[in-house]
Design a protein around this motif. Sequence first.
Motif, PDB file in Angstrom:
ATOM      1  N   ASN A 251       0.818  -1.216   0.000  1.00 61.82           N
ATOM      2  CA  ASN A 251       0.000   0.000   0.000  1.00 61.82           C
ATOM      3  C   ASN A 251       0.852   1.267   0.000  1.00 61.82           C
ATOM      4  O   ASN A 251       0.484   2.273  -0.617  1.00 61.82           O
ATOM      5  CB  ASN A 251      -0.930   0.006   1.219  1.00 61.82           C
ATOM      6  CG  ASN A 251      -2.020  -1.054   1.123  1.00 61.82           C
ATOM      7  OD1 ASN A 251      -2.345  -1.521   0.032  1.00 61.82           O
ATOM      8  ND2 ASN A 251      -2.569  -1.457   2.261  1.00 61.82           N
ATOM      9  N   GLU A 252       1.992   1.219   0.694  1.00 58.77           N
ATOM     10  CA  GLU A 252       2.849   2.405   0.797  1.00 58.77           C
ATOM     11  C   GLU A 252       3.540   2.745  -0.524  1.00 58.77           C
ATOM     12  O   GLU A 252       3.766   3.916  -0.824  1.00 58.77           O
ATOM     13  CB  GLU A 252       3.905   2.205   1.889  1.00 58.77           C
ATOM     14  CG  GLU A 252       3.355   2.201   3.304  1.00 58.77           C
ATOM     15  CD  GLU A 252       2.907   3.570   3.760  1.00 58.77           C
ATOM     16  OE1 GLU A 252       3.104   4.558   3.040  1.00 58.77           O
ATOM     17  OE2 GLU A 252       2.350   3.653   4.874  1.00 58.77           O
ATOM     18  N   ILE A 253       3.880   1.731  -1.322  1.00 55.38           N
ATOM     19  CA  ILE A 253       4.647   2.008  -2.546  1.00 55.38           C
ATOM     20  C   ILE A 253       3.794   1.949  -3.811  1.00 55.38           C
ATOM     21  O   ILE A 253       4.282   2.237  -4.897  1.00 55.38           O
ATOM     22  CB  ILE A 253       5.824   1.026  -2.700  1.00 55.38           C
ATOM     23  CG1 ILE A 253       5.331  -0.392  -3.033  1.00 55.38           C
ATOM     24  CG2 ILE A 253       6.698   1.017  -1.454  1.00 55.38           C
ATOM     25  CD1 ILE A 253       6.388  -1.285  -3.607  1.00 55.38           C
ATOM     26  N   LYS A 254       2.511   1.604  -3.671  1.00 55.36           N
ATOM     27  CA  LYS A 254       1.661   1.399  -4.852  1.00 55.36           C
ATOM     28  C   LYS A 254       1.579   2.642  -5.735  1.00 55.36           C
ATOM     29  O   LYS A 254       1.699   2.566  -6.954  1.00 55.36           O
ATOM     30  CB  LYS A 254       0.261   0.968  -4.421  1.00 55.36           C
ATOM     31  CG  LYS A 254      -0.672   0.614  -5.592  1.00 55.36           C
ATOM     32  CD  LYS A 254      -2.028   0.158  -5.099  1.00 55.36           C
ATOM     33  CE  LYS A 254      -2.886  -0.323  -6.264  1.00 55.36           C
ATOM     34  NZ  LYS A 254      -3.092   0.685  -7.309  1.00 55.36           N
ATOM     35  N   ARG A 255       1.364   3.792  -5.129  1.00 53.29           N
ATOM     36  CA  ARG A 255       1.218   5.017  -5.925  1.00 53.29           C
ATOM     37  C   ARG A 255       2.486   5.301  -6.727  1.00 53.29           C
ATOM     38  O   ARG A 255       2.413   5.690  -7.890  1.00 53.29           O
ATOM     39  CB  ARG A 255       0.881   6.193  -5.019  1.00 53.29           C
ATOM     40  CG  ARG A 255       0.864   7.523  -5.758  1.00 53.29           C
ATOM     41  CD  ARG A 255       0.530   8.679  -4.838  1.00 53.29           C
ATOM     42  NE  ARG A 255      -0.888   8.938  -4.826  1.00 53.29           N
ATOM     43  CZ  ARG A 255      -1.468   9.913  -4.114  1.00 53.29           C
ATOM     44  NH1 ARG A 255      -0.716  10.669  -3.333  1.00 53.29           N
ATOM     45  NH2 ARG A 255      -2.756  10.121  -4.172  1.00 53.29           N
ATOM     46  N   TYR A 256       3.647   5.110  -6.097  1.00 52.24           N
ATOM     47  CA  TYR A 256       4.904   5.324  -6.832  1.00 52.24           C
ATOM     48  C   TYR A 256       5.035   4.329  -7.976  1.00 52.24           C
ATOM     49  O   TYR A 256       5.343   4.720  -9.105  1.00 52.24           O
ATOM     50  CB  TYR A 256       6.099   5.198  -5.896  1.00 52.24           C
ATOM     51  CG  TYR A 256       7.422   5.144  -6.640  1.00 52.24           C
ATOM     52  CD1 TYR A 256       7.805   6.186  -7.475  1.00 52.24           C
ATOM     53  CD2 TYR A 256       8.250   4.033  -6.538  1.00 52.24           C
ATOM     54  CE1 TYR A 256       8.995   6.127  -8.192  1.00 52.24           C
ATOM     55  CE2 TYR A 256       9.441   3.975  -7.243  1.00 52.24           C
ATOM     56  CZ  TYR A 256       9.811   5.017  -8.070  1.00 52.24           C
ATOM     57  OH  TYR A 256      10.985   4.950  -8.790  1.00 52.24           O
TER      58      TYR A 256
ATOM     59  N   ALA B 290      14.591   9.866  -5.016  1.00 52.19           N
ATOM     60  CA  ALA B 290      14.014  10.009  -3.678  1.00 52.19           C
ATOM     61  C   ALA B 290      13.094   8.841  -3.352  1.00 52.19           C
ATOM     62  O   ALA B 290      13.091   8.332  -2.220  1.00 52.19           O
ATOM     63  CB  ALA B 290      13.258  11.331  -3.576  1.00 52.19           C
ATOM     64  N   ASN B 291      12.319   8.390  -4.322  1.00 53.24           N
ATOM     65  CA  ASN B 291      11.396   7.289  -4.068  1.00 53.24           C
ATOM     66  C   ASN B 291      12.123   5.955  -3.899  1.00 53.24           C
ATOM     67  O   ASN B 291      11.614   5.052  -3.240  1.00 53.24           O
ATOM     68  CB  ASN B 291      10.346   7.205  -5.167  1.00 53.24           C
ATOM     69  CG  ASN B 291       9.160   8.109  -4.896  1.00 53.24           C
ATOM     70  OD1 ASN B 291       8.342   7.828  -4.026  1.00 53.24           O
ATOM     71  ND2 ASN B 291       9.091   9.218  -5.618  1.00 53.24           N
ATOM     72  N   LEU B 292      13.310   5.838  -4.479  1.00 53.10           N
ATOM     73  CA  LEU B 292      14.123   4.653  -4.237  1.00 53.10           C
ATOM     74  C   LEU B 292      14.430   4.529  -2.744  1.00 53.10           C
ATOM     75  O   LEU B 292      14.380   3.435  -2.160  1.00 53.10           O
ATOM     76  CB  LEU B 292      15.420   4.754  -5.044  1.00 53.10           C
ATOM     77  CG  LEU B 292      16.387   3.575  -4.963  1.00 53.10           C
ATOM     78  CD1 LEU B 292      15.806   2.358  -5.675  1.00 53.10           C
ATOM     79  CD2 LEU B 292      17.726   3.954  -5.582  1.00 53.10           C
ATOM     80  N   TYR B 293      14.720   5.658  -2.108  1.00 53.10           N
ATOM     81  CA  TYR B 293      14.991   5.663  -0.670  1.00 53.10           C
ATOM     82  C   TYR B 293      13.711   5.460   0.129  1.00 53.10           C
ATOM     83  O   TYR B 293      13.719   4.802   1.187  1.00 53.10           O
ATOM     84  CB  TYR B 293      15.676   6.971  -0.279  1.00 53.10           C
ATOM     85  CG  TYR B 293      17.149   6.953  -0.600  1.00 53.10           C
ATOM     86  CD1 TYR B 293      18.091   6.679   0.388  1.00 53.10           C
ATOM     87  CD2 TYR B 293      17.601   7.182  -1.894  1.00 53.10           C
ATOM     88  CE1 TYR B 293      19.445   6.639   0.095  1.00 53.10           C
ATOM     89  CE2 TYR B 293      18.942   7.135  -2.205  1.00 53.10           C
ATOM     90  CZ  TYR B 293      19.861   6.858  -1.205  1.00 53.10           C
ATOM     91  OH  TYR B 293      21.199   6.801  -1.512  1.00 53.10           O
ATOM     92  N   ARG B 294      12.635   6.011  -0.372  1.00 53.02           N
ATOM     93  CA  ARG B 294      11.348   5.810   0.309  1.00 53.02           C
ATOM     94  C   ARG B 294      10.949   4.336   0.281  1.00 53.02           C
ATOM     95  O   ARG B 294      10.490   3.779   1.290  1.00 53.02           O
ATOM     96  CB  ARG B 294      10.291   6.683  -0.368  1.00 53.02           C
ATOM     97  CG  ARG B 294       8.930   6.636   0.285  1.00 53.02           C
ATOM     98  CD  ARG B 294       7.986   7.651  -0.331  1.00 53.02           C
ATOM     99  NE  ARG B 294       6.604   7.270  -0.059  1.00 53.02           N
ATOM    100  CZ  ARG B 294       5.881   6.505  -0.857  1.00 53.02           C
ATOM    101  NH1 ARG B 294       6.394   6.039  -1.992  1.00 53.02           N
ATOM    102  NH2 ARG B 294       4.644   6.196  -0.541  1.00 53.02           N
TER     103      ARG B 294
END
Length: 342
Positions: free
Chosen positions: A137-142, A229-233
Amino acid sequence: MMNLERKTHRDGNLHPKAFNCLKLLDESFTYHNDHTQRHPFSIYSRSIQKVMQSFNAVLDEIDQISTALFNADGNLDYPLKKLPDLQKELLYALQSHIDDCYRILKVIHPYNSNVNEIFVESWLDKVKHPGYKDFHNEIKRYRDSFAPIVNKIKHNGGQLRPIMMYSRGRGLVARTVDKGIQIFPKNARIVGYFLEGMQPNGRIGPDCEIHLDGITAISLNRDLRYHFANLYRVGDHLRAAIARTVRHFHEIKLPRHVAFNDTASQYDIESIAERVSKLPPLFFENEFSKKTPDIKFHRHNGNADLILEVPGSQYMTWEGEVMIYSEIQVDAVCPYYQLPYR
């Protein structure tokens, strides 16, 4: 808003948080041999290596384009044909990295011979993996923000095409969004790409399902910041999912900060982080309203700090005359082409 920090004096390296966690993960917490898979740290380190090498290749190409001269006819004396393939490889590597994160969650879960699922996510769902749902759920949008581009390239014959906006004089006036400070960038070049597709009017041009009204593109100044940035997220959420899984099966709480001095990487993560942080804050017009991750890199006393703010805020707008340079291939059967921003 999510603020992420990596500091070499504290963490030993600037890798995403999952890197140290997996490197120092106790052998009793992984079941990779039962799954006939690599050790989870091996999966992650190989995956992050591909991503970083792809970042480096795109950054190198941007440097070449940004310093290329113009010939007597006023055209850029450097072809942009390498850029789409390099950007495609980066997008592929990013999607594969997310798939690898799901594989890592699988191999830290006990083997279940009663679940026979080829697809990793289906397996995780069926065994009710304790870390899967929150991570998903946390990474779905990305993931959903760029997976359609990758899928159209792989399955729909989609092609990435390069584009550059440039102004060789003082034609651009840029303004910071928060304070309205004016900047006059010289020799500004905004390099980007778009996914080519067939438009409803019969023209070939930016794919209407990816690009607004079929007339926009994606600037690398914003796109590389966004993906980096999203790689780190993703790494932060993966570390949380690993900790949740270990706590569930072994009743052990993993420490939040663990240090590991990494000297074996086949890429210079500090250099890549610094180069991404220094990309010009100039984006395409349709990106002015989008939030862009803020990436700060500092060196001090032999150490390095990386600070990321996701999703960030609006950076800068600009106005003025620019030239649009693109390299396209017109179809003999469909000779009409729609260029972005025209």
